[in-house]
Design a protein around this motif. Structure first.
Motif, PDB file in Angstrom:
ATOM      1  N   TRP A 131       0.632  -1.243  -0.660  1.00  0.00           N
ATOM      2  CA  TRP A 131      -0.394  -0.097  -0.254  1.00  0.00           C
ATOM      3  C   TRP A 131       0.565   1.760  -0.132  1.00  0.00           C
ATOM      4  O   TRP A 131       0.735   2.119   0.876  1.00  0.00           O
ATOM      5  N   THR A 132       1.288   1.845  -1.095  1.00  0.00           N
ATOM      6  CA  THR A 132       2.435   2.410  -1.237  1.00  0.00           C
ATOM      7  C   THR A 132       1.826   3.397  -2.392  1.00  0.00           C
ATOM      8  O   THR A 132       1.363   3.606  -2.522  1.00  0.00           O
ATOM      9  N   LYS A 133       2.604   4.722  -2.188  1.00  0.00           N
ATOM     10  CA  LYS A 133       2.233   5.934  -2.983  1.00  0.00           C
ATOM     11  C   LYS A 133       2.866   5.538  -4.371  1.00  0.00           C
ATOM     12  O   LYS A 133       1.872   5.594  -5.346  1.00  0.00           O
ATOM     13  N   ASP A 134       3.585   4.390  -4.316  1.00  0.00           N
ATOM     14  CA  ASP A 134       4.089   3.994  -6.074  1.00  0.00           C
ATOM     15  C   ASP A 134       3.151   4.234  -6.552  1.00  0.00           C
ATOM     16  O   ASP A 134       2.405   3.702  -7.921  1.00  0.00           O
ATOM     17  N   ARG A 135       2.076   3.152  -6.535  1.00  0.00           N
ATOM     18  CA  ARG A 135       1.004   2.135  -6.442  1.00  0.00           C
ATOM     19  C   ARG A 135      -0.055   3.214  -6.630  1.00  0.00           C
ATOM     20  O   ARG A 135      -0.865   2.773  -7.663  1.00  0.00           O
ATOM     21  N   GLN A 136      -0.405   3.903  -5.597  1.00  0.00           N
ATOM     22  CA  GLN A 136      -1.359   5.042  -5.817  1.00  0.00           C
ATOM     23  C   GLN A 136      -1.565   5.911  -7.120  1.00  0.00           C
ATOM     24  O   GLN A 136      -2.021   5.857  -7.819  1.00  0.00           O
ATOM     25  N   GLN A 137       0.095   6.228  -7.624  1.00  0.00           N
ATOM     26  CA  GLN A 137      -0.131   6.960  -8.605  1.00  0.00           C
ATOM     27  C   GLN A 137      -0.509   6.395  -9.785  1.00  0.00           C
ATOM     28  O   GLN A 137      -1.023   6.470 -10.737  1.00  0.00           O
ATOM     29  N   GLU A 138       0.036   5.192 -10.268  1.00  0.00           N
ATOM     30  CA  GLU A 138       0.034   4.406 -11.014  1.00  0.00           C
ATOM     31  C   GLU A 138      -1.480   4.334 -11.213  1.00  0.00           C
ATOM     32  O   GLU A 138      -2.082   4.211 -12.253  1.00  0.00           O
ATOM     33  N   MET A 139      -2.443   3.060 -10.668  1.00  0.00           N
ATOM     34  CA  MET A 139      -3.541   3.010 -10.527  1.00  0.00           C
ATOM     35  C   MET A 139      -4.154   4.225 -11.244  1.00  0.00           C
ATOM     36  O   MET A 139      -4.978   4.036 -11.630  1.00  0.00           O
ATOM     37  N   ASN A 140      -3.603   5.262 -10.424  1.00  0.00           N
ATOM     38  CA  ASN A 140      -4.937   6.239 -11.246  1.00  0.00           C
ATOM     39  C   ASN A 140      -4.273   6.310 -12.365  1.00  0.00           C
ATOM     40  O   ASN A 140      -5.616   7.394 -12.850  1.00  0.00           O
ATOM     41  N   ARG A 141      -3.095   6.636 -13.293  1.00  0.00           N
ATOM     42  CA  ARG A 141      -2.879   6.984 -14.764  1.00  0.00           C
ATOM     43  C   ARG A 141      -4.062   6.073 -15.330  1.00  0.00           C
ATOM     44  O   ARG A 141      -4.116   6.329 -16.007  1.00  0.00           O
ATOM     45  N   SER A 142      -3.480   4.468 -14.594  1.00  0.00           N
ATOM     46  CA  SER A 142      -3.750   3.718 -15.636  1.00  0.00           C
ATOM     47  C   SER A 142      -6.031   4.164 -15.666  1.00  0.00           C
ATOM     48  O   SER A 142      -6.384   3.263 -15.901  1.00  0.00           O
ATOM     49  N   GLY A 143      -6.233   5.350 -14.862  1.00  0.00           N
ATOM     50  CA  GLY A 143      -7.922   5.040 -15.094  1.00  0.00           C
ATOM     51  C   GLY A 143      -8.911   4.113 -13.835  1.00  0.00           C
ATOM     52  O   GLY A 143      -9.938   4.368 -14.273  1.00  0.00           O
ATOM     53  N   THR A 144      -8.074   3.425 -13.868  1.00  0.00           N
ATOM     54  CA  THR A 144      -9.637   2.600 -12.812  1.00  0.00           C
ATOM     55  C   THR A 144      -9.231   2.992 -11.344  1.00  0.00           C
ATOM     56  O   THR A 144      -8.834   3.769 -10.889  1.00  0.00           O
ATOM     57  N   VAL A 145      -9.960   2.309 -10.248  1.00  0.00           N
ATOM     58  CA  VAL A 145     -10.472   2.464  -9.112  1.00  0.00           C
ATOM     59  C   VAL A 145      -9.882   3.808  -8.251  1.00  0.00           C
ATOM     60  O   VAL A 145      -8.167   2.965  -8.550  1.00  0.00           O
ATOM     61  N   LYS A 146      -9.607   4.059  -7.550  1.00  0.00           N
ATOM     62  CA  LYS A 146      -8.180   5.561  -7.245  1.00  0.00           C
ATOM     63  C   LYS A 146      -8.476   4.522  -5.735  1.00  0.00           C
ATOM     64  O   LYS A 146      -9.181   4.959  -4.401  1.00  0.00           O
ATOM     65  N   ASP A 147      -7.022   3.332  -6.391  1.00  0.00           N
ATOM     66  CA  ASP A 147      -7.204   3.136  -4.134  1.00  0.00           C
ATOM     67  C   ASP A 147      -6.031   4.467  -3.890  1.00  0.00           C
ATOM     68  O   ASP A 147      -4.858   4.734  -3.582  1.00  0.00           O
ATOM     69  N   ARG A 148      -5.874   5.137  -2.449  1.00  0.00           N
ATOM     70  CA  ARG A 148      -5.227   6.133  -2.102  1.00  0.00           C
ATOM     71  C   ARG A 148      -4.929   5.294  -0.480  1.00  0.00           C
ATOM     72  O   ARG A 148      -5.692   4.650  -0.156  1.00  0.00           O
ATOM     73  N   TYR A 149      -3.909   5.597  -0.458  1.00  0.00           N
ATOM     74  CA  TYR A 149      -2.930   5.255   0.589  1.00  0.00           C
ATOM     75  C   TYR A 149      -2.483   6.417   1.620  1.00  0.00           C
ATOM     76  O   TYR A 149      -1.941   6.193   2.289  1.00  0.00           O
ATOM     77  N   TRP A 150      -3.306   7.565   1.894  1.00  0.00           N
ATOM     78  CA  TRP A 150      -3.128   8.538   2.838  1.00  0.00           C
ATOM     79  C   TRP A 150      -3.221   8.109   4.122  1.00  0.00           C
ATOM     80  O   TRP A 150      -2.133   8.093   5.197  1.00  0.00           O
ATOM     81  N   LEU A 151      -4.327   7.554   4.012  1.00  0.00           N
ATOM     82  CA  LEU A 151      -4.351   6.774   5.895  1.00  0.00           C
ATOM     83  C   LEU A 151      -4.993   5.269   5.377  1.00  0.00           C
ATOM     84  O   LEU A 151      -6.295   5.476   4.692  1.00  0.00           O
ATOM     85  N   CYS A 152      -4.016   4.713   6.408  1.00  0.00           N
ATOM     86  CA  CYS A 152      -4.358   3.591   5.850  1.00  0.00           C
ATOM     87  C   CYS A 152      -5.013   2.860   7.648  1.00  0.00           C
ATOM     88  O   CYS A 152      -4.826   2.515   8.256  1.00  0.00           O
ATOM     89  N   VAL A 153      -6.506   2.193   6.749  1.00  0.00           N
ATOM     90  CA  VAL A 153      -7.128   1.206   7.899  1.00  0.00           C
ATOM     91  C   VAL A 153      -7.660  -0.177   7.451  1.00  0.00           C
ATOM     92  O   VAL A 153      -8.624  -0.264   6.336  1.00  0.00           O
TER      93      VAL A 153
END
Ligand code: CTP
Ligand code: MG
Length: 355
Positions: free
Chosen positions: A284-306
């Motif tokens: 659950w890292t930022k790199d993955r978060q950016q990659e997923m946003n660029r690919s236009g899929t669901v925005k999985d954000r990991y700023w606050l992780c629960v």
């Protein structure tokens, strides 16, 4: 964050505990409202069966848990025979349900067909009770049962949940749609904190019988096992609570924990393990978060992780982004400062703090 807890007196904590108990009584749903909810439940089921004759209806979320504030929406989930899921998409199910609800005279019918979990929102015409009705996976029923079990272990948990929910609504940080947190997320944060503090055990790690291992019970690809027979927890020696803090002390410690102690940058609050996990280990890292946003899929954000206790790939803190994390954390810091300010003693600041 510079707050000096050492100045807080036993009298102050007593006052906070008293005011917390009073606040809970004042904001809790009345027994009259509970009766209206039962009536609404029956009418929703009756109408739903006009569209889906084999439908069964389940009650989950705060109104099923006894955690709800007055005027809460009732969370309801319909389950159908498996054929129906092949015949309709989730959005079509919601549309079909919405139409029968409208025709039956339900008020304020809204079909949220594009939501991550599509739902129909209605207000029951007779009782005025508002309901969110969906076709969720069974996991919502299991996570409701898990929360219910925790609420039966220690009454301080329920009180803390009321205070945190009330505060989050007053401060406008309980709106996942606008990038802040769901009530469910706040409840998980409270459980996580109480586990770390030694007030609650970790039910998913307790074996059913001594000497056995923790089993796997798979529902929708998740292990939903937890030790549910909480009445025997203490008598069987599986759990001994050593924490004797008052609600007042726990309120102060909770806000301090999420202001200054929880490792937002690298950590994941995990109720499943009763610990803080690493974002890195979960991927659950930022790199993955950016990659997923660029690919236009669901925005999985990991700023606050629960971590969701059962769906372990689901970050319940997903709605939060960089800006709203600043806002949410700012509110924790504000509350913590008010609670710990020396002026809090005997000046009624405790009221302000819980608000
Ligand atoms: N839920 C979930 N995953 C989420 C959000 C919610 O599984 N990301 C399920 C949980 O079963 C939760 C229920 O939906 O108990 C209701 O969630 P929510 O409305 O956030 O919490 P409530 O406790 O019902 O709070 P409120 O009174 O504010 O509606
Ligand atoms: Mg709800």
């Amino acid at each position: 964050l510079r707050v000096d807890e050492s100045k807080l007196t036993a009298e102050y904590f007593e006052q906070l505990s008293r005011e917390s108990a009073e606040l809970c009584c004042a904001i809790m749903l009345s027994s009259e409202e509970r009766v209206r909810q039962e009536v609404a439940f029956r009418s929703v089921l009756e109408v739903a069966r006009r569209a889906f004759p084999d439908a069964s209806l389940h009650h989950f979320g705060s109104t099923a848990l006894g955690f709800s504030l007055a005027n809460a929406d009732m969370d309801l989930s319909i389950s159908l025979g498996s054929n129906a899921y092949d015949a309709y998409t989730p959005a079509q199910l919601v549309e079909k349900l919405g139409v029968v609800m409208k025709n039956a005279g339900m008020r304020d019918v809204k079909m949220l067909t594009r939501a991550r979990v599509p739902i129909v929102k209605i207000r029951d015409a007779i009782t005025g009770i508002r309901c969110d009705i969906g076709f969720q996976s069974k996991l919502v029923l299991y996570n409701t049962r898990l929360l219910k079990a925790y609420s039966r272990i220690d009454r301080r948990f329920r009180e803390l949940v009321f205070i945190v929910k009330y505060w989050s609504k007053q401060r406008n940080i309980n709106e996942p749609y606008f990038g802040t947190l769901s009530s469910y997320c706040f409840v998980l944060m409270v459980i996580h904190f109480l586990q770390i503090r030694g007030v609650l055990p970790c039910l998913q790690q307790i074996e059913p019988q001594d000497g056995q291992t923790v089993p796997t019970i798979t529902i929708d690809e998740a292990n939903v096992y937890f030790f549910e027979d909480v009445d025997t927890l203490v008598s069987s020696g599986k759990w001994t609570c050593t924490n004797t803090e008052t609600v007042g002390e726990l309120v102060v410690a909770f806000f301090k924990y999420f202001s200054a102690e929880f490792p937002y940058v690298h950590g994941v609050a995990s109720v499943r393990t009763g610990s803080v996990l690493s974002k890195e280990d979960k991927g659950w890292t930022k790199d993955r978060q950016q990659e997923m946003n660029r690919s236009g899929t669901v925005k999985d954000r990991y700023w606050l992780c629960v971590e969701d206790p059962f769906e372990t790939t689901n970050n319940v803190g997903r709605p939060v982004d960089k800006e709203t994390l600043f806002e949410v954390r700012g509110e924790f810091i504000r509350a913590s400062k008010i609670l710990c300010s020396a002026g809090g003693v005997g000046t009624g600041a405790a009221d302000e703090a819980t608000l």
